[in-house]
Design an enzyme around this catalytic site. Structure first.
Site, PDB file in Angstrom:
ATOM      1  N   LYS A 185     -16.405  20.654 -31.023  1.00  9.39           N
ATOM      2  CA  LYS A 185     -16.483  22.022 -30.354  1.00  9.39           C
ATOM      3  C   LYS A 185     -17.113  23.125 -31.023  1.00  9.39           C
ATOM      4  O   LYS A 185     -17.744  24.115 -30.620  1.00  9.39           O
ATOM      5  CB  LYS A 185     -15.045  22.161 -29.976  1.00  9.39           C
ATOM      6  CG  LYS A 185     -14.750  23.242 -29.316  1.00  9.39           C
ATOM      7  CD  LYS A 185     -13.306  23.646 -28.830  1.00  9.39           C
ATOM      8  CE  LYS A 185     -12.997  24.991 -27.800  1.00  9.39           C
ATOM      9  NZ  LYS A 185     -12.150  25.083 -27.423  1.00  9.39           N
ATOM     10  N   GLU A 191     -15.653  15.885 -40.841  1.00  8.38           N
ATOM     11  CA  GLU A 191     -15.960  14.445 -40.923  1.00  8.38           C
ATOM     12  C   GLU A 191     -17.006  14.056 -39.855  1.00  8.38           C
ATOM     13  O   GLU A 191     -17.752  13.099 -40.238  1.00  8.38           O
ATOM     14  CB  GLU A 191     -14.468  13.673 -40.177  1.00  8.38           C
ATOM     15  CG  GLU A 191     -13.249  14.070 -41.021  1.00  8.38           C
ATOM     16  CD  GLU A 191     -12.682  15.233 -40.633  1.00  8.38           C
ATOM     17  OE1 GLU A 191     -11.316  15.139 -40.717  1.00  8.38           O
ATOM     18  OE2 GLU A 191     -12.995  16.188 -39.975  1.00  8.38           O
ATOM     19  N   GLY A 244     -10.220  20.973 -26.926  1.00  7.51           N
ATOM     20  CA  GLY A 244     -10.765  19.840 -27.374  1.00  7.51           C
ATOM     21  C   GLY A 244     -10.119  18.439 -26.807  1.00  7.51           C
ATOM     22  O   GLY A 244     -10.720  17.407 -26.271  1.00  7.51           O
ATOM     23  N   ARG A 245      -8.781  18.649 -26.713  1.00 10.82           N
ATOM     24  CA  ARG A 245      -8.168  17.351 -26.333  1.00 10.82           C
ATOM     25  C   ARG A 245      -8.209  17.305 -24.642  1.00 10.82           C
ATOM     26  O   ARG A 245      -7.784  16.226 -24.002  1.00 10.82           O
ATOM     27  CB  ARG A 245      -6.855  17.302 -26.364  1.00 10.82           C
ATOM     28  CG  ARG A 245      -5.977  18.450 -26.413  1.00 10.82           C
ATOM     29  CD  ARG A 245      -4.749  18.607 -27.164  1.00 10.82           C
ATOM     30  NE  ARG A 245      -3.773  19.590 -26.859  1.00 10.82           N
ATOM     31  CZ  ARG A 245      -3.952  20.919 -27.750  1.00 10.82           C
ATOM     32  NH1 ARG A 245      -5.078  21.005 -28.451  1.00 10.82           N
ATOM     33  NH2 ARG A 245      -3.255  21.943 -27.490  1.00 10.82           N
ATOM     34  N   GLU A 330      -0.208  16.776 -29.714  1.00 15.24           N
ATOM     35  CA  GLU A 330      -0.709  17.972 -30.328  1.00 15.24           C
ATOM     36  C   GLU A 330      -0.744  19.248 -29.348  1.00 15.24           C
ATOM     37  O   GLU A 330      -0.539  20.260 -29.915  1.00 15.24           O
ATOM     38  CB  GLU A 330      -2.341  17.781 -30.312  1.00 15.24           C
ATOM     39  CG  GLU A 330      -3.239  18.854 -30.928  1.00 15.24           C
ATOM     40  CD  GLU A 330      -4.749  18.412 -31.388  1.00 15.24           C
ATOM     41  OE1 GLU A 330      -4.755  17.845 -32.210  1.00 15.24           O
ATOM     42  OE2 GLU A 330      -5.578  18.807 -30.386  1.00 15.24           O
ATOM     43  N   HIS A 361       5.890  -9.292 -27.422  1.00 12.71           N
ATOM     44  CA  HIS A 361       6.098 -10.456 -28.506  1.00 12.71           C
ATOM     45  C   HIS A 361       6.236  -9.576 -29.874  1.00 12.71           C
ATOM     46  O   HIS A 361       6.129 -10.101 -30.912  1.00 12.71           O
ATOM     47  CB  HIS A 361       5.143 -11.261 -28.368  1.00 12.71           C
ATOM     48  CG  HIS A 361       5.115 -12.230 -27.250  1.00 12.71           C
ATOM     49  ND1 HIS A 361       5.840 -13.585 -27.229  1.00 12.71           N
ATOM     50  CD2 HIS A 361       4.553 -12.206 -26.003  1.00 12.71           C
ATOM     51  CE1 HIS A 361       5.898 -14.019 -25.961  1.00 12.71           C
ATOM     52  NE2 HIS A 361       4.952 -13.464 -25.282  1.00 12.71           N
ATOM     53  N   LYS A 471      -6.270  20.145 -43.706  1.00  9.64           N
ATOM     54  CA  LYS A 471      -7.860  20.418 -43.786  1.00  9.64           C
ATOM     55  C   LYS A 471      -8.094  21.353 -44.811  1.00  9.64           C
ATOM     56  O   LYS A 471      -8.913  21.134 -45.676  1.00  9.64           O
ATOM     57  CB  LYS A 471      -8.290  20.794 -42.476  1.00  9.64           C
ATOM     58  CG  LYS A 471      -8.433  19.930 -41.260  1.00  9.64           C
ATOM     59  CD  LYS A 471      -9.194  20.391 -39.954  1.00  9.64           C
ATOM     60  CE  LYS A 471      -9.239  19.656 -38.882  1.00  9.64           C
ATOM     61  NZ  LYS A 471      -9.937  20.060 -37.630  1.00  9.64           N
TER      62      LYS A 471
END
Length: 501
Positions: A185, A191, A244-245, A330, A361, A471
């Site tokens: 964005k 990263e 962003g999400r 978030e 399981h 960060k």
């Protein structure tokens, strides 16, 4: 439980699920809601008329209707950042100017896809999509859910800075045939840009003369992408008011649209638009995101449930729990109200989950007999995603339905080790088919549910300052400017990098 209305909700009788079914022969009809080819069964929750009416009153007190209109009209409801939250404009619902802008940017994306399809920019058969958080979770989840296996392009979505995530992709891809898509964005995400430099170096080492000529940028900061070196004709912007999400409705889904076809992206938008209109128009008692949020708040605030489990009984939806973790935690992982006062209620539940029947399981022991009360959400699809014999899908669906029934009914035994308490809630979401339109509607449902939860809590779901501190401290460690952190962190740093660090 600060307000009078919350106290009223908390004081309501706690009627067992079995009794709720006995008392109301119409329960499955009133709490079974359908929209866009998806059936939502809320009947195995502890919602009843009294609980729903109490939440209606709370919704009135919190001006839920006004907040929904503000959201869908593109008003600046993200008060901490002074802007709107306009992901619904990407689907055609919102401020008319924002809707027009979104349509224009979608057409720009479509045009670039058409150019790439001609082969003018290169003979691409592979796509590396780099992003993190909302710039990767959505496209990766959508691709896994909707791919058919005969696509022209092989798509790899890489988010982790760990080289072990990127290196296997580079080992099997061919540099000259690879389109690099960088999704960020701000176009400053450390990263993502580190991974991008690694891919460009790989291209150069493999003989690509102009690696930047094979780059497409997806960003709300196109000037940053130009400065980084991407040609403006291959930059696909999206609005700053799309979080962003929530950004998979924008150019962030370019890689998906290229890999699976632009019509898949259009169908996804159309399905989400159906849910948007339902959310805007349906009365609270039949409004699917609102009823879901009422149940969420009941279990969080009244029953003290700190988690919610999501299990997809369809391998194609295996990444959906990961996607929902970011969307909900978030958005609503906050500890202050809109006024900046301490939140005296439970905020977002801890969302976790997995894939059925594998999870049965692994973790269902705790769900059935553990001391934690965990509301469970089951997702299933009527049409199978494979061509194997019907026994596979028949058994899968029967397991899904049986788990919800068992959680509710339990089973009494004189042997305490074999006793199942029961009265444990679940919601089942049953899709007719898993295709772009219904998946778009499902994801829009989750977005609106998240928003209603925030409205009932009086918090802002559209900022995420909590992700910044880690960060900043990582940058401080990297700077190595003599300023030390705590003793434990300094020891860890020395053990990892040597005593001179």
């Amino acid at each position: 439980m600060t307000s009078e209305q919350w106290q009223t909700i908390k004081a309501l009788p706690r009627i067992p699920l079995s009794s709720l079914f006995e008392q109301d022969s119409n329960r499955t009809a009133s709490l079974g809601l359908e929209q866009a080819g998806i059936y939502f069964d809320f009947s195995k929750t502890h919602l009843d008329d009294a609980v729903v009416k109490a939440f209606h009153k709370l919704a009135e007190d919190m001006d839920l209707a006004g907040k929904v209109n503000a959201l869908l009209n593109g008003e600046p409801i993200n008060i901490s950042e002074g802007r709107a939250a306009e992901h619904s404009a990407e689907r055609g619902t919102g401020n008319p100017a924002s809707v027009d802008n979104a349509n224009m940017l979608h057409q720009r994306m479509k045009s670039l896809i058409e150019v790439i399809e001609t082969g003018v920019l290169g003979d691409f058969t592979q796509i590396i999509h780099l992003g993190i958080g909302g710039s990767a979770l959505g496209p990766k989840m959508l691709h896994q859910a909707l791919k058919l296996g005969d696509e022209k392009y092989e798509l790899a979505v890489v988010s982790n800075i760990d080289g072990a995530a990127l290196e296997p992709v580079l080992e099997r891809f061919t540099a000259a045939k690879t389109l690099l898509v960088i999704a960020s964005k701000t176009f400053t995400t450390a990263e993502t840009l580190l991974n991008a430099h690694a891919v460009l170096d790989w291209m150069r080492e493999d003989g690509v003369a102009d690696p930047l000529g094979q780059v497409v940028a997806l960003t709300a900061a196109p000037e940053q992408a130009v400065e980084w070196g991407v040609d403006e004709t291959r930059i696909l912007p999206f609005s700053e008011t799309v979080g962003g999400r929530y950004s998979l409705w924008s150019s962030i889904s370019f890689s998906l649209a290229l890999a699976l076809g632009y019509e898949v992206f259009e169908d996804m938008l159309a399905g989400a638009a159906v849910m948007d209109q339902h959310f805007r128009d349906a009365p609270w008692a039949q409004n699917i995101p609102v009823i879901a949020a009422f149940a969420d708040q009941y279990y969080a605030q009244v029953r003290g449930c700190e988690t919610r489990a999501v299990f997809a009984y369809d391998e194609r939806l295996g990444l959906l729990p990961d996607y929902l973790q970011q969307l909900e935690m978030e958005s609503n992982g906050k500890s202050v109200t809109l006024d900046g006062e301490p939140l005296e209620l439970q905020s977002s539940p801890i969302v976790w989950g997995g894939v059925g029947t594998d999870a049965q399981h692994a973790v269902f022991q705790l769900l059935h007999q553990g001391s934690h009360l965990v509301p469970v959400e089951f997702l299933a699809v009527i049409e199978p995603g494979h061509s194997l014999g019907p026994a596979h899908h028949h058994g899968l669906l029967l397991n899904c339905f049986a788990q919800g029934a068992a959680l509710m009914a339990g089973k009494k035994s004189d042997d305490s080790h074999r006793n199942y308490q029961g009265d444990r809630p679940s919601v089942t979401i049953l899709m007719e088919d898993l295709e772009a339109r219904s998946l778009g509607a499902l994801l829009a449902f989750y977005e609106h549910r998240t928003f209603v939860n925030a409205a009932l809590l009086n918090i802002n779901p559209f900022d995420q300052f909590g992700v910044e501190l880690g960060k900043q401290m990582a940058n401080a460690l990297a700077a190595d400017d003599g300023n030390q952190l705590d003793a434990s962190t300094e020891i860890l740093k020395k053990r990892a990098f040597g005593p001179g660090q």
